[in-house]
Motif scaffolding. Structure first.
Motif, PDB file in Angstrom:
ATOM      1  N   PHE A   1       0.928  -1.300   0.009  1.00 37.83           N
ATOM      2  CA  PHE A   1       0.049  -0.021  -0.052  1.00 37.83           C
ATOM      3  C   PHE A   1       0.767   1.349   0.126  1.00 37.83           C
ATOM      4  O   PHE A   1       0.671   2.267  -0.717  1.00 37.83           O
ATOM      5  CB  PHE A   1      -0.954  -0.004   1.211  1.00 37.83           C
ATOM      6  CG  PHE A   1      -1.971  -1.121   1.083  1.00 37.83           C
ATOM      7  CD1 PHE A   1      -2.484  -1.797  -0.001  1.00 37.83           C
ATOM      8  CD2 PHE A   1      -2.756  -1.456   2.308  1.00 37.83           C
ATOM      9  CE1 PHE A   1      -3.152  -2.847  -0.053  1.00 37.83           C
ATOM     10  CE2 PHE A   1      -3.889  -2.175   2.275  1.00 37.83           C
ATOM     11  CZ  PHE A   1      -4.117  -3.139   1.109  1.00 37.83           C
ATOM     12  N   LEU A   2       2.234   1.208   0.773  1.00 34.56           N
ATOM     13  CA  LEU A   2       2.765   2.180   0.711  1.00 34.56           C
ATOM     14  C   LEU A   2       3.462   2.386  -0.712  1.00 34.56           C
ATOM     15  O   LEU A   2       3.517   3.905  -1.149  1.00 34.56           O
ATOM     16  CB  LEU A   2       4.049   2.037   1.714  1.00 34.56           C
ATOM     17  CG  LEU A   2       5.063   3.109   1.846  1.00 34.56           C
ATOM     18  CD1 LEU A   2       4.609   4.130   2.783  1.00 34.56           C
ATOM     19  CD2 LEU A   2       6.591   2.504   2.364  1.00 34.56           C
ATOM     20  N   SER A   3       3.832   1.426  -1.516  1.00 36.84           N
ATOM     21  CA  SER A   3       4.445   1.885  -2.420  1.00 36.84           C
ATOM     22  C   SER A   3       3.231   2.233  -3.499  1.00 36.84           C
ATOM     23  O   SER A   3       3.581   3.130  -4.416  1.00 36.84           O
ATOM     24  CB  SER A   3       4.940   0.556  -3.272  1.00 36.84           C
ATOM     25  OG  SER A   3       4.007  -0.590  -3.625  1.00 36.84           O
ATOM     26  N   PHE A   4       1.976   1.765  -3.391  1.00 37.59           N
ATOM     27  CA  PHE A   4       0.878   2.262  -4.097  1.00 37.59           C
ATOM     28  C   PHE A   4       0.774   3.878  -4.008  1.00 37.59           C
ATOM     29  O   PHE A   4       0.466   4.480  -5.061  1.00 37.59           O
ATOM     30  CB  PHE A   4      -0.400   1.493  -3.591  1.00 37.59           C
ATOM     31  CG  PHE A   4      -1.702   1.610  -4.408  1.00 37.59           C
ATOM     32  CD1 PHE A   4      -1.943   1.110  -5.653  1.00 37.59           C
ATOM     33  CD2 PHE A   4      -2.393   2.755  -4.025  1.00 37.59           C
ATOM     34  CE1 PHE A   4      -3.209   1.661  -6.214  1.00 37.59           C
ATOM     35  CE2 PHE A   4      -3.518   3.175  -4.604  1.00 37.59           C
ATOM     36  CZ  PHE A   4      -3.964   2.658  -5.874  1.00 37.59           C
ATOM     37  N   ALA A   5       0.823   4.212  -2.579  1.00 40.79           N
ATOM     38  CA  ALA A   5       0.392   5.579  -2.462  1.00 40.79           C
ATOM     39  C   ALA A   5       1.745   6.500  -3.189  1.00 40.79           C
ATOM     40  O   ALA A   5       1.466   7.236  -3.606  1.00 40.79           O
ATOM     41  CB  ALA A   5       0.544   5.590  -0.860  1.00 40.79           C
ATOM     42  N   LEU A   6       3.026   5.765  -2.976  1.00 40.24           N
ATOM     43  CA  LEU A   6       4.128   6.566  -3.405  1.00 40.24           C
ATOM     44  C   LEU A   6       4.005   6.595  -5.082  1.00 40.24           C
ATOM     45  O   LEU A   6       4.269   7.982  -5.516  1.00 40.24           O
ATOM     46  CB  LEU A   6       5.186   5.855  -2.926  1.00 40.24           C
ATOM     47  CG  LEU A   6       6.636   6.529  -3.327  1.00 40.24           C
ATOM     48  CD1 LEU A   6       6.818   7.880  -2.415  1.00 40.24           C
ATOM     49  CD2 LEU A   6       7.707   5.567  -2.932  1.00 40.24           C
ATOM     50  N   ILE A   7       3.770   5.593  -5.380  1.00 32.80           N
ATOM     51  CA  ILE A   7       3.767   5.524  -7.043  1.00 32.80           C
ATOM     52  C   ILE A   7       2.760   6.298  -7.472  1.00 32.80           C
ATOM     53  O   ILE A   7       3.114   7.531  -8.616  1.00 32.80           O
ATOM     54  CB  ILE A   7       3.751   4.084  -7.575  1.00 32.80           C
ATOM     55  CG1 ILE A   7       4.964   3.216  -7.132  1.00 32.80           C
ATOM     56  CG2 ILE A   7       3.797   4.025  -8.924  1.00 32.80           C
ATOM     57  CD1 ILE A   7       5.012   1.905  -7.538  1.00 32.80           C
TER      58      ILE A   7
END
Lengths: 353, 164
Positions: A135-141
């Motif tokens: 989810f973190l990478s989802f938000a970041l990307i």
């Protein structure tokens, strides 16, 4: 002379920062093992396996850990609660729908876990450490690329600026060096959004995995479930976009004698799966392997409890860490390249016969 | 072995997150980014072509300028040549004129001198004649102061003039 000196200082500062980042997992590793191994011997393989696998809480520092939501599909329906209880007290969590225990990061119904290896388990859709990282990478990307897209909209065709100018060459590289040469100019536009997303998704998750402290450090892109999902998607896309020529090459290979065609067909059919399988194993092994190497080197310090070993290991760890930074990009590149290649062979016009 | 078995929960979340990301980015990121990049590349291409053609035009202009310059230089040289020719012609003419004038002046001067000389000579001659007459008169007067002399003279005349 002074400028050279200043440069030297700058380089030293950068090195110091990198060293700090590398030293951090040593402390984290030490901290995480300290609570359970106060009386036990430090076991590197246990620590490494614990790190490589998924967990239901996010360990931050020392005693500090972030509990994560547990989402279970049980015999009595959906059950949602926080994971804290699994790690404290008697390790059993009881809700109005049932009571559960955590054993080796697998959730079982309490009381059914005995000698039986195949004790019944609820379906686990928990937000584990890897899902949190996902989810973190989802938000970041999405934040990075949607904000860049906003800049493109605002600035129009003028020269890129800031984050835009960092990512633009990479986007152009993926488009011009990975997708177009393999998929072909005509069909590239159709697959480009997927392949760009794939590249950045793998790359950024690899990088997040290399950050040695919270909220990074989880081995998401080295988890088989992650690589399995992406390779299945590649497999599905390839099969569904394949044209007649591609299927003809699999089931009725042109240009070879008929008996050979019967031998080739199952091999070719297996090839479609094995290509995706290789993708899955490659990414999993590279990223997990990288994590294992880094953690093994860090573990050496705690096994030998010696400054000399630390002094030798740390520079080598720095080298491996930098290598891993490269591997992070290279594996994203390879996965995207092979996916485009497979798509390319599936959609290629049958013009060479 | 545990490591090699995909966990269904993580497969589920990864599929959802990744497919949602593909959808979101395709719609809100890649579309505008790729479009803008294409437009920018085309505009850069056009700008480069325009620059190329401008350079060609500049080259042509420069060649024209050079031609003009060469022509101008030739014209200047021609003008200079003509001018120097004209100057030398004028100089020659002036020299010839000066010679003619000098000659004439010299001739005039010579004629003047001759005339003056003639008039001076004539005056001298007349004065000499007058003077001789005066002297002769004085001499004669002196010689014929006495009768004897007068008589001798008459005789002489008479002797000379034989009346035959």
């Amino acid at each position: 002379m002074t400028s050279l000196f200043k440069k030297g200082i700058k380089t030293f500062k950068i090195l110091a920062v990198i060293l700090f980042f590398i030293a951090a997992p040593i402390f984290v590793a030490n901290a995480s093992s300290s609570e359970e191994s106060a009386d036990k011997e430090f076991s590197p393989s246990e620590m490494i396996m614990h790190h490589i696998q998924d967990t239901h809480e996010f360990h931050i520092w020392g005693e500090l850990a972030m509990p994560l939501p547990i989402i279970l599909w049980t015999d009595n329906g959906l059950d949602v609660f926080m994971s804290g209880g699994f790690y404290h007290g008697d390790g059993t969590i009881t809700t109005d729908k049932g009571s559960y225990v955590l054993e080796h990061e697998h959730i079982y119904y309490a009381g059914e876990l005995g000698e039986d290896e195949h004790a019944s388990k609820p379906l686990d859709f928990s937000i584990t450490r890897n899902v949190f990282s996902l989810f973190l990478s989802f938000a970041l990307i999405s934040w990075v690329f949607i904000s860049i897209a906003g800049k493109y909209k605002k600035r129009g065709t003028s020269a890129p600026k800031g984050m835009q100018s960092f990512f633009e060459p990479i986007i152009i590289y993926v488009r011009d060096e990975i997708v177009i040469p393999n998929v072909g100019e005509k069909k590239a536009g159709k697959y480009l959004p997927y392949l760009l997303t794939l590249f950045f998704f793998i790359w950024i998750n690899n990088l997040i995995g290399l950050i040695p402290f919270f909220p990074g450090g989880s081995n998401l892109s080295g988890n088989i479930a992650f690589t399995f999902t992406l390779s299945v998607l590649t497999f599905l896309i390839v099969q569904f976009s394949a044209n007649k020529a591609y299927w003809k090459h699999i089931f009725w290979m042109p240009g070879v004698p008929t008996p050979v065609r019967f031998i080739l067909a199952p091999i070719e059919l297996l090839g479609t799966v094995s290509k995706a399988f290789a993708l899955m194993i490659r990414l999993f092994a590279n990223i997990s392997g990288g994590h294992i190497v880094v953690l093994s080197l860090a573990s050496m310090v705690f096994m030998f409890k010696s400054y000399v070993v630390g002094g030798v290991v740390t520079p080598f760890l720095l080298f491996i860490m930098v290598l891993e930074l490269m591997v992070a990009a290279i594996q994203a590149y390879v996965f995207t390249l092979l996916t485009s290649l497979f798509i390319g062979t599936a959609v290629a016009e049958d013009d060479h016969h | 072995m545990e490591l090699l078995i995909p966990n269904p929960g993580l497969v589920f979340w990864t599929s959802i997150a990744f497919l949602l990301l593909v959808f979101l980015l395709s719609k809100f990121a890649w579309k505008p980014i790729l479009q803008t990049l294409k437009i920018r590349e085309e505009s850069i291409d056009e700008a480069l072509k325009a620059a190329e053609s401008a350079r060609e035009e500049m080259g042509e202009l420069k060649a024209d300028n050079e031609k003009l310059l060469v022509k101008a230089r030739e014209e200047r040289e021609q003008l200079l040549r003509d001018a120097s020719k004209a100057a030398s012609m004028i100089k020659e003419g002036a020299k010839a004129d000066a010679e003619v004038i000098t000659k004439r002046m010299m001739e005039d001067a010579k004629a003047g001198i001759e005339a003056e000389k003639q008039s001076a000579l004539a005056e001298v001659r007349s004065q000499v004649a007058n003077l001789s007459v005066e002297i002769a008169e004085k001499i004669i007067r002196k010689n014929l102061e006495n009768d004897k002399a007068q008589k001798a003279l008459v005789d002489e005349f008479l002797n000379d003039k034989s009346f035959n």
